[in-house]
Design a protein around this motif. Structure first.
Motif, PDB file in Angstrom:
ATOM      1  N   LEU A  48      62.892  90.025 -30.657  1.00 55.44           N
ATOM      2  CA  LEU A  48      62.868  88.577 -30.012  1.00 55.44           C
ATOM      3  C   LEU A  48      61.428  88.434 -29.620  1.00 55.44           C
ATOM      4  CD1 LEU A  48      64.118  86.184 -28.729  1.00 55.44           C
ATOM      5  CD2 LEU A  48      64.164  87.583 -26.784  1.00 55.44           C
ATOM      6  N   THR A  49      60.616  87.683 -30.151  1.00 57.81           N
ATOM      7  CA  THR A  49      59.285  87.427 -29.953  1.00 57.81           C
ATOM      8  C   THR A  49      59.224  85.687 -29.381  1.00 57.81           C
ATOM      9  OG1 THR A  49      58.552  89.118 -31.465  1.00 57.81           O
ATOM     10  CG2 THR A  49      56.819  87.252 -30.661  1.00 57.81           C
ATOM     11  N   GLY A 106      62.186  77.885 -45.141  1.00 63.77           N
ATOM     12  CA  GLY A 106      61.628  79.318 -44.367  1.00 63.77           C
ATOM     13  C   GLY A 106      60.802  79.928 -45.578  1.00 63.77           C
ATOM     14  N   VAL A 107      60.646  79.553 -46.842  1.00 67.06           N
ATOM     15  CA  VAL A 107      60.087  80.370 -47.760  1.00 67.06           C
ATOM     16  C   VAL A 107      58.487  80.448 -47.720  1.00 67.06           C
ATOM     17  CG1 VAL A 107      59.821  80.721 -50.364  1.00 67.06           C
ATOM     18  CG2 VAL A 107      62.221  80.270 -49.338  1.00 67.06           C
ATOM     19  N   VAL A 108      57.769  81.453 -47.706  1.00 70.68           N
ATOM     20  CA  VAL A 108      56.287  81.540 -47.726  1.00 70.68           C
ATOM     21  C   VAL A 108      55.529  81.768 -48.646  1.00 70.68           C
ATOM     22  CG1 VAL A 108      56.278  81.397 -44.851  1.00 70.68           C
ATOM     23  CG2 VAL A 108      56.264  83.621 -46.098  1.00 70.68           C
ATOM     24  N   GLU A 109      56.468  82.775 -49.502  1.00 70.23           N
ATOM     25  CA  GLU A 109      55.971  83.478 -50.738  1.00 70.23           C
ATOM     26  C   GLU A 109      55.911  82.254 -51.988  1.00 70.23           C
ATOM     27  OE1 GLU A 109      57.394  87.313 -53.357  1.00 70.23           O
ATOM     28  OE2 GLU A 109      58.985  85.728 -53.075  1.00 70.23           O
ATOM     29  N   PHE A 143      59.786  85.825 -41.244  1.00 76.58           N
ATOM     30  CA  PHE A 143      60.472  86.711 -40.353  1.00 76.58           C
ATOM     31  C   PHE A 143      61.847  87.188 -41.023  1.00 76.58           C
ATOM     32  CE2 PHE A 143      58.170  83.728 -37.932  1.00 76.58           C
ATOM     33  CZ  PHE A 143      57.299  84.423 -37.454  1.00 76.58           C
ATOM     34  N   GLU A 144      62.208  88.532 -40.664  1.00 76.34           N
ATOM     35  CA  GLU A 144      63.340  89.227 -41.289  1.00 76.34           C
ATOM     36  C   GLU A 144      64.593  89.222 -39.907  1.00 76.34           C
ATOM     37  OE1 GLU A 144      61.965  92.755 -42.711  1.00 76.34           O
ATOM     38  OE2 GLU A 144      60.692  91.633 -44.210  1.00 76.34           O
ATOM     39  N   VAL A 153      50.887  89.384 -41.606  1.00 73.69           N
ATOM     40  CA  VAL A 153      51.102  88.507 -40.351  1.00 73.69           C
ATOM     41  C   VAL A 153      52.189  88.879 -39.560  1.00 73.69           C
ATOM     42  CG1 VAL A 153      51.759  86.137 -39.833  1.00 73.69           C
ATOM     43  CG2 VAL A 153      50.327  86.582 -41.837  1.00 73.69           C
ATOM     44  N   ARG A 154      53.181  89.584 -39.978  1.00 75.77           N
ATOM     45  CA  ARG A 154      54.297  89.977 -38.948  1.00 75.77           C
ATOM     46  C   ARG A 154      53.889  91.092 -38.329  1.00 75.77           C
ATOM     47  NH1 ARG A 154      58.169  92.392 -41.667  1.00 75.77           N
ATOM     48  NH2 ARG A 154      59.563  92.006 -39.990  1.00 75.77           N
TER      49      ARG A 154
END
Length: 183
Positions: free
Chosen positions: A158-159, A14-17, A152-153, A124-125
């Motif tokens: 909820l989306t 899940g890392v995007v950095e 995401f954090e 983005v978030r």
């Protein structure tokens, strides 16, 4: 109305950095085809401050035959920042003033091609949860990065999303393109 899209490279954990630290040899021909298709559709770019500062220090002096450099340098770039002021040095870069969501809504209502949000995890978030992001492409690489920011954090709402398209590449990358679920 113009589409606002975003694409992020992501590790399996899940890392995007900083994908340059873990992407290594998993970037393949199919990813290149997808990136080229994106560059063909996009004529406007949104960046966050961090992405802008990192890219503005590299891309203006990148090799002229680099396809991404040939795309990103001349394209109009709008930069969202709470700390930058004044004019921006990188060609065709403009600092967004006023409310970001109002600016993006107005920009989507102008004539032109696709708008791509690049280099901005928090952007983005924010724009996804505001309902302004039309599609989110997550390009998951077969690697565990171990450390780095996630998209995401735990406090995110909820989306629900809907899968718009998917692709598996020869080197094991999973491209998943999502949009907000409207039902």
């Amino acid at each position: 109305m113009r589409k606002l899209t975003a694409g992020l490279f992501m590790s399996l954990d899940g890392v995007v950095e900083s994908p340059n630290l873990w992407q290594f040899d998993s970037f393949d021909e199919e990813l290149g085809v997808e990136m080229t298709a994106m560059m063909d559709r996009v004529d406007t770019v949104l960046l966050g401050r961090v992405g802008y500062e990192q890219w503005a220090s590299y891309w203006p002096s990148a090799e002229h035959d680099d396809p991404f450099g040939a795309f990103i340098n001349p394209v109009p770039k709008f930069v969202a920042s709470r700390t930058l002021t004044g004019g921006l040095a990188w060609q065709n870069s403009t600092l967004i003033t006023g409310d970001l969501e109002e600016f993006v809504t107005d920009l989507k209502n102008t004539a032109g091609g696709e708008i791509s949000l690049v280099g901005g995890i928090s952007l983005v978030r924010q724009l996804l949860f505001a309902g302004l992001l039309d599609s989110l492409t997550v390009m998951t690489h077969p690697v565990v990065a171990g450390v780095g920011r996630h998209l995401f954090e735990p406090t995110d709402p909820l989306t629900r999303l809907t899968l718009q398209r998917s692709l598996m590449t020869s080197k094991g990358n999973a491209l998943l393109i999502y949009g907000l679920r409207t039902d």
